[in-house]
Enzyme design. Structure first.
Site, PDB file in Angstrom:
ATOM      1  N   ARG B 269     -67.040  65.114 107.502  1.00 38.55           N
ATOM      2  CA  ARG B 269     -67.412  65.380 106.250  1.00 38.55           C
ATOM      3  C   ARG B 269     -66.148  65.014 105.354  1.00 38.55           C
ATOM      4  O   ARG B 269     -64.897  65.437 105.899  1.00 38.55           O
ATOM      5  CB  ARG B 269     -67.964  66.859 105.752  1.00 38.55           C
ATOM      6  CG  ARG B 269     -66.608  67.648 105.942  1.00 38.55           C
ATOM      7  CD  ARG B 269     -67.200  69.156 105.402  1.00 38.55           C
ATOM      8  NE  ARG B 269     -66.562  70.227 106.097  1.00 38.55           N
ATOM      9  CZ  ARG B 269     -65.394  70.725 106.138  1.00 38.55           C
ATOM     10  NH1 ARG B 269     -64.508  70.111 105.248  1.00 38.55           N
ATOM     11  NH2 ARG B 269     -64.954  71.751 107.104  1.00 38.55           N
ATOM     12  N   HIS B 273     -65.455  71.945 102.816  1.00 34.88           N
ATOM     13  CA  HIS B 273     -66.592  72.600 103.523  1.00 34.88           C
ATOM     14  C   HIS B 273     -67.798  73.010 102.481  1.00 34.88           C
ATOM     15  O   HIS B 273     -68.726  72.641 102.476  1.00 34.88           O
ATOM     16  CB  HIS B 273     -65.912  74.057 104.080  1.00 34.88           C
ATOM     17  CG  HIS B 273     -66.998  75.023 104.327  1.00 34.88           C
ATOM     18  ND1 HIS B 273     -68.056  74.896 105.363  1.00 34.88           N
ATOM     19  CD2 HIS B 273     -67.166  76.051 104.137  1.00 34.88           C
ATOM     20  CE1 HIS B 273     -68.835  75.774 105.341  1.00 34.88           C
ATOM     21  NE2 HIS B 273     -68.263  76.760 104.401  1.00 34.88           N
ATOM     22  N   TYR B 283     -55.942  71.963 106.826  1.00 32.73           N
ATOM     23  CA  TYR B 283     -56.239  71.721 108.187  1.00 32.73           C
ATOM     24  C   TYR B 283     -56.446  70.367 108.728  1.00 32.73           C
ATOM     25  O   TYR B 283     -56.752  70.231 109.795  1.00 32.73           O
ATOM     26  CB  TYR B 283     -57.382  72.658 108.505  1.00 32.73           C
ATOM     27  CG  TYR B 283     -58.700  72.442 107.727  1.00 32.73           C
ATOM     28  CD1 TYR B 283     -59.629  71.590 108.015  1.00 32.73           C
ATOM     29  CD2 TYR B 283     -58.714  73.297 106.606  1.00 32.73           C
ATOM     30  CE1 TYR B 283     -60.734  71.375 107.270  1.00 32.73           C
ATOM     31  CE2 TYR B 283     -59.958  73.024 105.754  1.00 32.73           C
ATOM     32  CZ  TYR B 283     -60.939  72.000 106.069  1.00 32.73           C
ATOM     33  OH  TYR B 283     -61.854  71.969 105.393  1.00 32.73           O
TER      34      TYR B 283
END
Lengths: 325, 370
Positions: B269, B273, B283
């Site tokens: 993606r 999120h 991250y």
């Protein structure tokens, strides 16, 4: 009419509904060839075939999910959770999913699922087999929670539960399965959900109870009668939703009440009954409404069970406090 | 005999042997070249164009959704860019009567299955009308609890099998979802009942921030299907053709009565999120982003279609304009939907209201009339 134990009445109800509606499916752990660990489904797989009465892999959340999925395709699942202490494994499938199906889909889908499960203490089971967890279920909007106390009620309430188009948690007290027999009609009949039953009329005190505690309360009422007290005993039968009308009518008649439950005192059904009474009938009360319940520990190991479980003596003791207030 | 015994008594070598056999299935590579001619699907020109159209449409829907979210006009949104092949090419192999049990990121599939776009926007906004699937559109509301849809899919699939239909139940979760208990219970139940289900793990590499390597010791997520005794395959999730073929074949097996399949689509993606405060730079590095951008599902499918003379810049522009127009219309329709009330919610709790809700209904009806 036949004399039946509660377990026989339950099997009979399941048989009636398997006959009545081809969409009724029964499944769970060991419910097939074995007829369930308590024989609630005895002979049903033989009679109705493995398509309608079948064993599942051993996983409670899977059983809950299976029930939801089958309901979505038009079935009327009646899964068994082998012991209600195992409900923690299926909490999301019940409270997070099943209870919310109608709400979440804006009424497009419903979940006519009846989860049957044995619960309750006094039979020396291993841990996690006897807990009274009806309070947990009652806190999930979308569910109905039904607890019969007699064979006759068990059959009529189970048939109503299965026919209900919303999910029902149907809890069967282990100690009541074979404790006594009574006349149970062989034909199909229903008892409405959400309706309490006045088991014994009285003028001086109302005792509200359900499950095994109905019998302890009746025993207590008999003892109290010997001392000149006229005690009414009301079997709630459905603990969510409560039959508020019957509860309040009883309190307005007797002006004194106690609530008896086998579960721990903290939170739970009894607290809810007390709250309804104080909200609706405080001016009718001559004394505080007290509870008889188990102590707020985890459900004890079998050696400590008998001292932990509430019994008719506890009911008498609390009843007298209220009667003499 | 000796060899067989050494295999059984050397669990490490057995595992290595099995894991080595899990090679990612790819038909169309990053450059848009067919690398597995034998498995190239026999899709018509119209079908190829339609699949590309849906992927481009969904990319635009994602961009507009993010922008609407930033303007405070959308609500909950989980970005989809990067996962178009995984989402739309898997859906492309389904039939109208099939069931979809989506996760929260799987809105495009249910829209192309028949949920009107304006309802999808209402789902994002948290309005119950967004969850009301139209008659005959067999989709559930996107699941929020990770993995819960897996056990339900086993149930829907078993129901379809009992009804004797020629349909399947399809569900999606992510790499994180494959760690849940319900994941295993779902594939295991469906396998045990030989139920016609297709289970997708869209491995987009991160469960919010937790990388795929931390989810499991397994080399692939697909191999988890072995534990349930069901066919399983790892597919290049950026390759629409491979995803389509794996789904088509899984569906055919299911319809033939051969039970469920587990499909891992390896994808990415691009966005966060969800739009609710996730910052992927915490991250992931730009380097990782770029590595995956080079594998983009739309870019390679475009190259493939251009090579066949089926796609052009003008055609793409046309799709983009149509998407923008339809999104505008859908938002307008979502805006026009009456606000939900507490009495709406109460009404949706039970078929017949119990006494507590009857009382609360009256109380709120009175409040709402003020």
């Amino acid at each position: 009419m036949a004399q039946m134990t509660m377990i026989q009445a339950i099997t009979d109800a399941l048989r009636c509904e398997l006959k009545n509606d081809e969409n009724v499916l029964i499944f769970g752990e060991d419910v097939g060839v074995n007829g369930g660990v308590f024989r609630a489904t005895e002979g049903l797989q033989q009679e109705f075939g493995v398509d309608r009465v079948f064993d599942t892999p051993l996983a409670e959340s899977g059983i809950g999910g299976l029930a939801i999925g089958l309901a979505l395709t038009g079935y009327r699942p009646v899964p068994e959770i082998q012991f209600f202490g195992f409900v923690f494994e299926v909490m999301d499938s019940i409270s997070g999913q099943l209870a919310r199906m109608r709400y979440r889909s804006g009424g497009v889908y419903s979940a006519p699922v009846t989860i049957r499960s044995p619960f309750g203490g006094g039979v020396h089971t291993p841990e996690m087999h006897s807990d009274s967890l009806e309070g947990l279920m009652a806190q999930s909007p979308g569910l109905k929670v039904v607890i019969p106390s007699t064979p006759y009620d068990a059959k009529g309430l189970l048939i109503s539960s299965i026919r209900d188009n919303d999910p029902v948690i149907f809890l069967e007290h282990l100690k009541l399965y074979r404790s006594f027999r009574e006349e149970v009609p062989e034909e199909s009949y229903t008892i409405p959900l959400g309706k309490a039953d006045v088991k014994r009329e009285g003028k001086d005190l109302s005792i509200f109870a359900y499950g095994l505690m109905v019998h302890e309360s009746l025993k207590a009422a008999e003892e109290l009668e010997k001392e000149g007290y006229s005690v009414e005993v009301v079997d709630l039968r459905t603990v969510q939703p409560l039959d508020i009308e019957t509860i309040i009518a009883s309190v307005e008649k007797t002006n004194r009440a106690i609530v008896v439950q086998e579960a721990q005192k903290q939170a739970g059904i009894a607290a809810n009954v007390v709250a309804e009474i104080t909200e609706r009938a405080i001016l009718s009360l001559e004394a505080p409404v007290l509870r008889v319940a188990a102590p707020d520990t985890v459900y004890p190991f079998p050696q400590a069970e008998n001292v932990w479980l509430p019994n008719y003596k506890d009911v008498i003791e609390t009843a007298k406090k209220v009667l003499t207030f | 005999m000796g060899e067989k015994l050494s295999n059984q008594y050397n669990p490490q070598s057995l595992l290595n042997e099995i894991e080595e056999k899990f090679q990612m299935f790819q038909i169309l590579n990053e450059k848009g070249e067919i690398v597995d001619k034998e498995n190239e699907p026999n899709l018509s020109d119209e079908e190829l164009v339609e699949l590309m159209t849906r992927m481009v449409y969904t990319r635009i829907l994602d961009q507009r959704s993010i922008s609407l979210n930033r303007q405070g006009r959308l609500g909950f949104y989980a970005p989809t860019a990067g996962q178009e092949a995984s989402q739309l090419a898997s859906h492309f192999a389904l039939e109208k009567e099939d069931w979809i049990l989506p996760g929260y990121r799987d809105v495009p599939q249910i829209v192309f299955h028949g949920l009107p776009l304006w309802k999808a926007f209402l789902f994002s906004r948290g309005h119950f009308v967004g969850n009301q699937a139209p008659e005959g559109v067999n989709v559930l509301a996107p699941q929020i609890i990770i993995g819960a849809q897996y056990v339900q899919t086993a149930g829907v699939a078993l129901g379809l099998k009992k009804r004797g239909t020629k349909n399947v139940a399809v569900t999606y979760t992510g790499d994180g979802g494959s760690s849940q208990g319900d994941f295993y219970e779902g594939i295991n139940f469906a396998g045990a009942f030989k139920a016609p289900a297709i289970f997708f793990i869209q491995n987009n590499q991160y469960a919010i921030s937790t990388p795929r390597e931390l989810q499991t010791a397994g080399k692939t997520l697909a191999q988890k299907g072995i534990s349930a005794g069901i066919p399983c395959v790892q597919v290049d999730g950026m390759d629409a053709l491979a995803v389509y073929v794996a789904t088509r074949d899984a569906r055919e097996r299911a319809i033939r009565g051969e039970g469920p399949t587990l499909i891992e689509t390896v994808c990415y993606r691009y966005g966060p999120h969800t739009m609710s405060g996730d910052d992927p730079t915490r991250y992931r590095t730009a380097e990782i982003d770029n590595e995956w951008a080079a594998k983009d599902p739309i870019v390679r499918f475009r190259t493939y279609l251009e090579g066949k003379g089926l796609w052009s810049e003008a055609k793409e522009e046309e799709v983009i304009e149509r998407a923008k127009e339809e999104i505008k219309e859908a938002i307008k329709k979502a805006d026009e939907t009456p606000k939900q009330t507490v009495t709406d919610l109460i009404t949706n709790m039970y078929e017949e209201l119990p006494v507590n809700l009857q009382e609360q209904y009256s109380i709120y009806k009175e409040k709402e009339s003020r």
